[in-house]
Design an enzyme around this catalytic site. Structure first.
Site, PDB file in Angstrom:
ATOM      1  N   ASP A 246       0.849  -1.190   0.000  1.00  0.00           N
ATOM      2  CA  ASP A 246       0.000   0.000   0.000  1.00  0.00           C
ATOM      3  C   ASP A 246       0.881   1.235   0.000  1.00  0.00           C
ATOM      4  OD1 ASP A 246      -2.473  -1.032   0.182  1.00  0.00           O
ATOM      5  OD2 ASP A 246      -2.638  -0.863   2.362  1.00  0.00           O
TER       6      ASP A 246
ATOM      7  N   ASP B 102      -9.955  -6.221   1.222  1.00  0.00           N
ATOM      8  CA  ASP B 102      -8.614  -6.719   0.916  1.00  0.00           C
ATOM      9  C   ASP B 102      -8.443  -8.167   1.378  1.00  0.00           C
ATOM     10  OD1 ASP B 102      -7.816  -4.339  -0.151  1.00  0.00           O
ATOM     11  OD2 ASP B 102      -7.031  -3.559   1.741  1.00  0.00           O
TER      12      ASP B 102
ATOM     13  N   ASP C 131      -5.503  -3.397   4.171  1.00  0.00           N
ATOM     14  CA  ASP C 131      -6.067  -2.990   5.453  1.00  0.00           C
ATOM     15  C   ASP C 131      -7.590  -3.064   5.496  1.00  0.00           C
ATOM     16  OD1 ASP C 131      -6.316  -0.871   3.720  1.00  0.00           O
ATOM     17  OD2 ASP C 131      -4.817   0.375   4.739  1.00  0.00           O
TER      18      ASP C 131
HETATM   19  P1  ATP Z   1      -3.586   3.070  -0.085  1.00  0.00           P
HETATM   20  O1  ATP Z   1      -4.399   2.069  -0.815  1.00  0.00           O
HETATM   21  O2  ATP Z   1      -2.194   3.170  -0.553  1.00  0.00           O
HETATM   22  O3  ATP Z   1      -3.693   3.028   1.388  1.00  0.00           O
HETATM   23  P2  ATP Z   1      -5.351   5.293  -0.217  1.00  0.00           P
HETATM   24  O4  ATP Z   1      -5.514   5.408   1.231  1.00  0.00           O
HETATM   25  O5  ATP Z   1      -5.187   6.551  -0.978  1.00  0.00           O
HETATM   26  O6  ATP Z   1      -4.142   4.445  -0.638  1.00  0.00           O
HETATM   27  P3  ATP Z   1      -8.054   4.577  -0.438  1.00  0.00           P
HETATM   28  O7  ATP Z   1      -8.212   4.650   1.024  1.00  0.00           O
HETATM   29  O8  ATP Z   1      -8.694   3.481  -1.197  1.00  0.00           O
HETATM   30  O9  ATP Z   1      -6.564   4.511  -0.834  1.00  0.00           O
HETATM   31  O10 ATP Z   1      -8.536   5.976  -1.028  1.00  0.00           O
HETATM   32  C1  ATP Z   1      -8.814   6.160  -2.383  1.00  0.00           C
HETATM   33  C2  ATP Z   1      -9.239   7.578  -2.622  1.00  0.00           C
HETATM   34  O11 ATP Z   1     -10.456   7.830  -1.931  1.00  0.00           O
HETATM   35  C3  ATP Z   1      -8.255   8.612  -2.091  1.00  0.00           C
HETATM   36  O12 ATP Z   1      -7.333   8.984  -3.064  1.00  0.00           O
HETATM   37  C4  ATP Z   1      -9.136   9.768  -1.720  1.00  0.00           C
HETATM   38  O13 ATP Z   1      -9.359  10.593  -2.826  1.00  0.00           O
HETATM   39  C5  ATP Z   1     -10.449   9.118  -1.350  1.00  0.00           C
HETATM   40  N1  ATP Z   1     -10.569   8.985   0.115  1.00  0.00           N
HETATM   41  C6  ATP Z   1      -9.671   8.462   0.964  1.00  0.00           C
HETATM   42  N2  ATP Z   1     -10.129   8.508   2.225  1.00  0.00           N
HETATM   43  C7  ATP Z   1     -11.339   9.068   2.179  1.00  0.00           C
HETATM   44  C8  ATP Z   1     -12.337   9.387   3.157  1.00  0.00           C
HETATM   45  N3  ATP Z   1     -12.172   9.112   4.441  1.00  0.00           N
HETATM   46  N4  ATP Z   1     -13.475   9.976   2.739  1.00  0.00           N
HETATM   47  C9  ATP Z   1     -13.659  10.241   1.441  1.00  0.00           C
HETATM   48  N5  ATP Z   1     -12.777   9.967   0.492  1.00  0.00           N
HETATM   49  C10 ATP Z   1     -11.631   9.392   0.830  1.00  0.00           C
END
Ligand code: ATP
Length: 907
Positions: free
Chosen positions: A333, A646, A642
């Site tokens: 990640d 997944d 996480d």
């Molecule tokens: P990783 O998979 O590396 O942990 P990540 O945390 O960016 O990356 P996701 O959590 O799937 O991956 O988030 C994808 C997208 O969703 C982010 O780029 C962001 O734009 C949006 N996002 C992340 N967290 C939130 C949230 N709490 N509320 C709304 N949108 C969110």
């Protein structure tokens, strides 16, 4: 008060009000802190008692359940019957010693693993005195009001009082693999456990939605507690490798027993003394069987597990220790693993321009500026709504404890709260006027979160939405400007602005709202088309310092590292460059997005995936496909994850890695390894330890097999040729038992070799006994057998008595084993290159063994017991010479082997 606790009774048949009354709690405020203290005293901690494994007598008895021990007991009994009391006593001493060592080692390894397992506690969100607290599940008491959301493990038995789309995987309790939908309505008293839709049971996993439940049972009173009492068995310490070795050991035992029987037959045919030949055949068997092997494997694995724990990698499945060493691809990640997950909003964007946010960390001190001038949100409607949405459509919270600002919940959300405070947005008074009446939680699949707010004057209310830029901009029809006017949406401008922010390595979220006064279909499918885009919030998440060197270490170890993220491709690329995953000039195809992946043909897919380094906007389903595709190309894949979704990819990967901090309980449950600090460098360290474990096992095998083989052969030759034995059976038993413990086991403590991460990963199908190892085993056993015979004959020819000649042969054997032990500390380097004293355990072992040999040679009592005799200094010199010869032979073999390996690998 009719407080439950003893049993959950028929809580499912009661109405919500009746349950509240029965546990004397409150749906608004939960329990008071004083009441919690009383109940903690009364009900104790919410933990299940340690699993009752087999008691020590059974575990001790288990040590005797082994074909070798059976042979020894029979042999000892027959030898006693033949009035060979000394031999019989030694044989029984070996039996007892062997069992004792096995017992102690197994208990130690077992308790080390057990304590690691208990480190993985479940967190729980509990409402007390009207505030949400993050606690350990251990602290939950009956009556506690518990909040649940997708990814949580239910911390106690709950009667649900509020649910939104709540689904729970109850397979651990009911065996039902499909998640059960949950509600709050009472069900008839006779309803079976699997159908009690208003209950959440301890240990089950929330797969979707949110909910709140009142705790009706904790600890052993839960349904899980009931099952726990029934099952109550500890997990076996087995891995594919230990199973293979156990099988190898069994075959070897029977082969050696057959050989011993044949030898006995030959001896008899040659007319040798029955008793003597029998005892010799027993000695052959005992000498040739590698008794230390199972203990060494278990100990080496257990040491590996605790070394990994020291780096912050908790092993949940023991086989992972072995597999880690052969990992060829790590899919990691981004957020939190390669980066710090310490978010700070740096820039805001609305259709009228960009605003800079100052300040750092979670301390809500800073300003909004544009070209150096302070900006007030009072004159900018879009900016105000964007910041308000970020702070209100939010489940995190910010606290100041001892002058330190800490957060509860998602760092992305916490950063948006901080930004709103810096802009003087009064979130509490907004929420007083427009309380939240519904929410669609964020998920990586959906990529947005939404909340619904109603006020007394607005019966329809409005929705606030935040999420990934493309997603929110697609869902919006219009956009708001600083005057609050709605304009036709310009998706191109929004995406350009987002790319510009992402190009600075910032993580970008978009905000939007529905128009007031219009009815909102507040569902995932109902929102698109009704939204007004308000702005972008861009936050900084610096890379972890240790990530860069860990990525570099993996690369030089022949392991390719790939980043799989839900984030934007441009942000992901910048971070990948910062940690050294990507070079600026990297070829096309090294960054793929989720939609690139879906458009690849089945033929091109595996190749493209193997080549790419960054996968952006990848969905959890795509993670699973990535793992499968990489595995189809022969890779051993470690994959981090996480979220709830997944779990399938984590299960499918050869090593599923879950995040201890940010990971959901569902992900942890599916993983083989949990990282306590969510840090990428921990995976690299664990791989390194995994390689070390495998090396140490190979070293032990390389050491023990030739010595066992040589011991057996020395006796075999004597019986077959009908000559005097150069080493007596009791002496063989002495050598075998003392050297296995004092010398061989010490290899398990061998530190990792330098350069362990600069060689290629081990092929998973590579046999334990490689050709090179077999050559080494034959070479060493030949030197030992020839040396023992030569020295035995030489001593006799210069007039030494039989006892004396045997003592020299015996000491030569042990000295050669000591010399060979130093050689075995590294399979490729010489003992000198390693440094003689770098493993202090070996030094302790060698000193102990030497003291034992001196006692055996010079103490009259030992002489009487083992048939030994004092020997002179010239004999010791001879012994030393053979040890040196053995070292030289092994040294040459290592050189020849290394040259061949390097020639074939071309490195
Ligand atoms: P990783 O998979 O590396 O942990 P990540 O945390 O960016 O990356 P996701 O959590 O799937 O991956 O988030 C994808 C997208 O969703 C982010 O780029 C962001 O734009 C949006 N996002 C992340 N967290 C939130 C949230 N709490 N509320 C709304 N949108 C969110």
């Amino acid at each position: 008060m009719t407080l439950v606790g003893g049993d959950t009774g028929e809580r499912h048949a009661l109405s919500v009000d009746e349950v509240v009354a029965s546990v004397a709690s409150s749906l608004d405020r939960g329990l008071s802190v004083d009441e919690v203290a009383r109940r903690t005293l009364r009900f104790g901690p919410n933990v299940l008692p340690a699993r009752a494994g087999p008691g020590w007598p059974r575990r001790l008895l288990g040590q005797f359940h082994n074909p070798l021990i059976y042979v020894l007991i029979v042999a000892g009994t027959i030898t006693a019957g033949l009035a060979e009391y000394v031999d019989s006593a030694v044989i029984f001493a070996v039996v007892v010693l062997n069992a004792a060592i096995g017992f102690v080692q197994e208990s130690k390894a077992g308790s080390a693993l057990e304590s690691l397992r208990s480190m993985a506690r479940t967190p729980a969100r509990v409402v007390r005195d009207g505030e949400v607290h993050s606690l350990s599940s251990e602290d939950v008491v009956p009556g506690d009001l518990v909040r649940l959301e997708a990814g949580d493990k239910v911390p106690a038995d709950l009667r649900l009082v509020h649910t939104i789309g709540l689904e729970v995987d109850e397979s651990t309790l009911t065996g039902e693999s499909e998640p059960s939908a949950k509600g709050t309505a009472a069900v008839p008293p006779s309803t079976l456990l699997a159908d009690r839709s208003n209950m959440g049971y301890s240990g089950t996993l929330v797969t979707a939605g949110t909910g709140t439940g009142l705790t009706v049972a904790t600890a052993s009173d839960t349904e899980l507690g009931g099952i726990h009492r029934l099952v109550g068995s500890a997990r076996p310490l087995a891995t594919p490798l230990t199973a293979k070795l156990a099988e190898f050991g069994r075959i070897l035992t029977f082969a050696i027993l057959g050989l011993a029987a044949v030898t006995f037959g030959v001896g008899l045919l040659r007319g040798q003394d029955t008793v003597e030949t029998f005892v010799a055949a027993v000695a052959l068997a005992v000498g040739a069987i590698p008794e230390g092997l199972p203990a060494a494997v278990t100990i080496t694995l257990a040491i590996g597990v605790s070394r990994m724990a020291r780096h912050g990698a908790v092993i949940r499945q023991l086989p992972a220790v072995e597999t880690l060493g052969s990992t060829t691809v790590i899919c990691s990640d981004k957020t939190g693993t390669l980066t710090q997950n310490q978010m700070t909003v740096r820039a805001l964007w609305t259709i009228d321009g960009e605003v800079v946010v100052t300040g750092s960390g979670y301390e809500p001190v800073g300003d909004l500026t544009e070209d150096g001038d302070l900006v007030s949100v009072d004159h900018n409607d879009a900016l105000r709504w964007s910041l308000l949405t970020g702070a209100v459509c939010n489940d995190a919270s910010l606290r100041e404890i001892d002058d330190e600002w800490t957060i509860v919940g998602d760092p992305t959300e916490a950063a948006m709260i901080v930004a709103a405070i810096k802009a003087d947005i009064d979130t509490p008074s907004f929420l007083d006027g427009h309380p939240r009446s519904g929410s669609i939680p964020f998920s990586s699949d959906r990529q947005f979160m939404a909340t619904l707010h109603r006020s007394s004057s607005d019966e329809h209310g409005f929705a606030l939405v935040k999420g990934a830029v493309e997603r929110v901009s697609d869902m919006s029809e219009t956009m708001m400007d600083s005057e609050g006017r709605l304009r036709q949406i310009d998706r191109h401008r929004i995406s350009e602005a987002a790319e510009d922010l992402a190009g600075r390595g910032l993580r970008v979220l978009a905000t939007a709202r529905t128009t007031a006064g219009a009815a909102v279909d507040f569902t995932v499918d109902g929102l698109p088309g009704t939204l007004v885009f308000t702005g972008l919030e861009a936050m900084m998440d610096p890379p972890r310092e240790a990530a860069t060197s860990a990525v570099q270490a993996c690369r030089s170890a022949g392991i390719s590292v790939k980043m799989i993220t839900g984030d934007h491709a441009v942000t992901a690329t910048v971070i990948a460059q910062q940690v050294g995953l990507l070079d600026r000039g990297d070829a096309d195809g090294s960054v793929l997005t989720g939609s690139d992946l879906s458009s690849l043909s089945a033929d091109d897919y595996p190749d493209a995936v193997d080549r790419a380094v960054v996968f952006a906007r990848a969905s959890p389903e795509q993670k699973l496909q990535l793992v499968e595709s990489l595995q189809s190309r022969g890779h051993v894949v470690a994959m981090t994850g996480d979220g709830v979704n997944d779990a399938p990819a984590l299960r499918r990967a050869n090593i599923g890695v879950a995040m201890g901090h940010s990971g959901t309980e569902v992900a942890k449950d599916a993983a083989d390894v949990v990282l306590t600090e969510d840090d990428f460098s921990t995976i690299e360290a664990a791989v390194e330890e995994g390689r070390g474990v495998f090396d140490n096992l190979t070293k032990f095998i390389a050491w023990t097999l030739p010595t066992n083989l040589a011991e057996g052969l020395v006796i075999l030759v004597a019986i077959v040729f009908g000559t005097a034995l150069p080493i007596l059976p009791t002496q063989i038993l002495w050598i075998n038992m003392t050297t296995a413990v004092a010398l061989g086991l010490m290899l398990a403590f061998e530190p990792k070799e330098p350069g362990i991460m600069s060689r290629l990963p081990r092929r998973p199908d590579e046999p334990l006994l490689t050709r090179a190892l077999m050559v080494r085993i034959l070479l060493v056993s030949t030197v030992l057998v020839v040396g023992a015979w030569a020295i035995f004959e030489w001593e006799q020819s210069r007039g030494a008595g039989l006892d004396e000649a045997r003592t020299v042969a015996l000491n030569m054997f042990v000295a050669a084993e000591i010399a060979y032990l130093f050689s075995c500390r590294s399979l490729t380097r010489s003992a000198w290159q390693l440094g003689l004293f770098t493993n202090r355990w070996i030094v302790v072992g060698v000193l102990t063994q030497t003291a034992g040999q001196i006692a055996l040679t010079y103490l009259p009592a030992m002489n009487a017991l083992f048939g030994t005799a004092p020997i002179g200094i010239d004999s010791w010199l001879l012994i030393g010479a053979v040890a040196v010869v053995l070292s030289l032979v092994v040294g040459i073999d290592k050189r020849v082997h290394n040259r061949r390996t390097f020639a074939t690998r071309g490195r």
